[in-house]
Motif scaffolding. Structure first.
Motif, short mmCIF file in Angstrom:
data_model
loop_
_atom_site.label_atom_id
_atom_site.label_comp_id
_atom_site.label_asym_id
_atom_site.label_seq_id
_atom_site.Cartn_x
_atom_site.Cartn_y
_atom_site.Cartn_z
N VAL A 9 0.84 -1.20 0.00
CA VAL A 9 0.00 0.00 0.00
C VAL A 9 0.87 1.25 0.00
O VAL A 9 0.60 2.22 -0.73
CB VAL A 9 -0.95 -0.01 1.22
CG1 VAL A 9 -1.73 1.30 1.31
CG2 VAL A 9 -1.92 -1.19 1.15
N TRP A 13 1.13 4.35 -2.83
CA TRP A 13 1.03 5.78 -2.56
C TRP A 13 2.27 6.52 -3.05
O TRP A 13 2.17 7.62 -3.62
CB TRP A 13 0.83 6.04 -1.07
CG TRP A 13 -0.57 5.84 -0.59
CD1 TRP A 13 -1.00 4.97 0.37
CD2 TRP A 13 -1.75 6.54 -1.05
NE1 TRP A 13 -2.36 5.06 0.53
CE2 TRP A 13 -2.84 6.02 -0.31
CE3 TRP A 13 -1.97 7.52 -2.00
CZ2 TRP A 13 -4.14 6.47 -0.50
CZ3 TRP A 13 -3.27 7.98 -2.20
CH2 TRP A 13 -4.33 7.45 -1.46
N THR A 177 -7.86 2.52 -2.29
CA THR A 177 -6.66 2.50 -1.47
C THR A 177 -6.81 3.26 -0.16
O THR A 177 -6.23 2.86 0.85
CB THR A 177 -5.48 3.10 -2.27
OG1 THR A 177 -5.43 2.52 -3.57
CG2 THR A 177 -4.16 2.84 -1.57
N SER A 181 -5.85 1.87 3.48
CA SER A 181 -4.73 2.49 4.20
C SER A 181 -5.04 2.66 5.69
O SER A 181 -4.13 2.68 6.51
CB SER A 181 -4.40 3.85 3.58
OG SER A 181 -4.02 3.72 2.23
N SER A 184 -4.49 -1.14 6.96
CA SER A 184 -3.56 -2.03 6.26
C SER A 184 -2.73 -2.86 7.22
O SER A 184 -2.35 -3.99 6.90
CB SER A 184 -2.64 -1.21 5.34
OG SER A 184 -1.87 -0.28 6.09
N THR A 300 1.70 5.15 6.27
CA THR A 300 0.72 4.98 5.19
C THR A 300 -0.34 6.07 5.24
O THR A 300 -0.72 6.63 4.20
CB THR A 300 0.06 3.59 5.29
OG1 THR A 300 1.06 2.59 5.41
CG2 THR A 300 -0.81 3.31 4.08
#
Length: 342
Positions: A9, A13, A177, A181, A184, A300
């Motif tokens: 993840v 990003w 996503t 996030s 995660s 994240t």
């Protein structure tokens, strides 16, 4: 497995930062030598009234924004349901455990908030992390549900409003996503738990599978035991959430009549008195609330917040300049997105 998901993840990003945010930063540099590059970036990143006239070829109607929120609601609901069920079954948080954890934390010198240092996590600390994820996903669910309702009942996009197809795919990426996030670091454990539940159902059949016991108090009470950061972050989130709802209602009211479908009007009210894009400012505020509620220790979520802030700041600057060009009587005291700053 957990580290693989987390880093996957984060890598996603970082890639998006390099591909989309870095060009926006370069395009924002006030230099005439970058005019061609700035127009190129705007042709991909622009939408609606700030979409460059030369980039109409690979575009879709801006009303397709609704697709983002459909995906966001479905995906966030699945993550929230699975994580909440996992929390209730595998990470119960009793008052005694919470008190012992709090005492141990105080003896150890606190929780080291906003430190990226990761110490060995005790079972109770793991349970607190799980319930923090439930809290964050619950806030995200509140957000995407409202955005979905607004996309159908509040916003009335101009028939000529378009968005680039790459911007469309970026939006789909974001609403898949972003919720992931927020959880995660526990997603692998939740996925294994959900998989085991499905496997048990398939193996035993419906008649031999015991119905899950549901206790509303036990499902909600652990959220009440979360720390002050979660409630401060939640309050900031709701502050931004409320103002964004108000600003969206103001924007939607500008096109209540069919005759106004192609007409642009200067909006007034709420935070519009200070900035041109208060709905973008409110979005940054509510994601800042999510960041604070997370504890601020997860890189994240910092990457998520940075993406939101950078993307919306650029869009607000372009929108503000469009307003200044469009209306001679545009309020001179308004800034683009941050009051008295930019």
């Amino acid at each position: 497995m957990e580290l693989e998901i987390v880093w996957l993840v984060r890598a996603a990003w970082i890639t998006v930062w390099i591909v989309s945010i870095l060009p926006l930063v370069i395009a924002s540099i006030p230099s005439s030598k970058l005019n061609s590059f700035r127009e190129l970036v705007l042709s991909f990143a622009g939408r609606g009234k700030i979409l460059h006239p030369s980039s109409q070829k690979f575009t879709i109607p801006q009303k397709c924004f609704a697709h983002f929120y459909v995906i966001g609601v479905v995906w966030t609901t699945l993550l929230l349901a699975a994580t909440w069920m996992y929390a209730c079954k595998m990470a119960p948080l009793s008052s005694e455990e919470f008190q012992l954890s709090d005492i141990a934390s105080r003896l150890a010198g606190g929780s080291h908030v906003f430190s990226f240092y990761k110490s060995h996590m005790t079972p109770v600390e793991h349970r607190l992390k799980v319930w923090r994820a439930v809290f964050l996903l619950l806030l995200m669910e509140i957000h995407v549900l409202r955005r979905l309702i607004e996309s159908f009942y509040v916003f009335k996009y101009s028939p000529s409003a378009r968005m680039h197809i790459l911007g469309y795919f970026a939006g789909l990426f974001f609403y898949v996503t972003a919720p992931l996030s927020l959880c995660s670091n526990i997603a692998p454990a939740v996925a294994r738990f959900a998989g085991n539940q499905v496997a048990e159902f398939i193996a035993n059949g419906k008649s031999h599978t015991s119905a899950p016991e549901f206790n509303l108090l036990l499902s909600i009470s652990p959220l009440m035991k979360l720390g002050s950061l979660q409630w401060i972050g939640g309050a900031i989130f709701l502050w931004g959430w409320i103002h964004q709802r108000r600003c969206h209602a103001i924007l939607g009211s500008l096109r209540e009549n069919p005759s106004q479908a192609k007409e642009y009007i200067i909006p007034y009210g709420d935070w519009f008195g200070m900035v041109s894009c208060p709905h973008f400012l409110a979005e940054i505020v509510l994601y800042a609330g999510l960041l604070i509620a997370s504890g601020g220790t997860d890189i994240t979520i910092w990457l998520l917040f940075g993406f939101v802030a950078a993307n919306l700041t650029y869009a607000a600057g372009e929108t503000h300049r469009w307003y200044l060009r469009k209306f001679e009587n545009y309020p001179a005291n308004r800034h683009a997105i941050f009051p008295y700053v930019y």
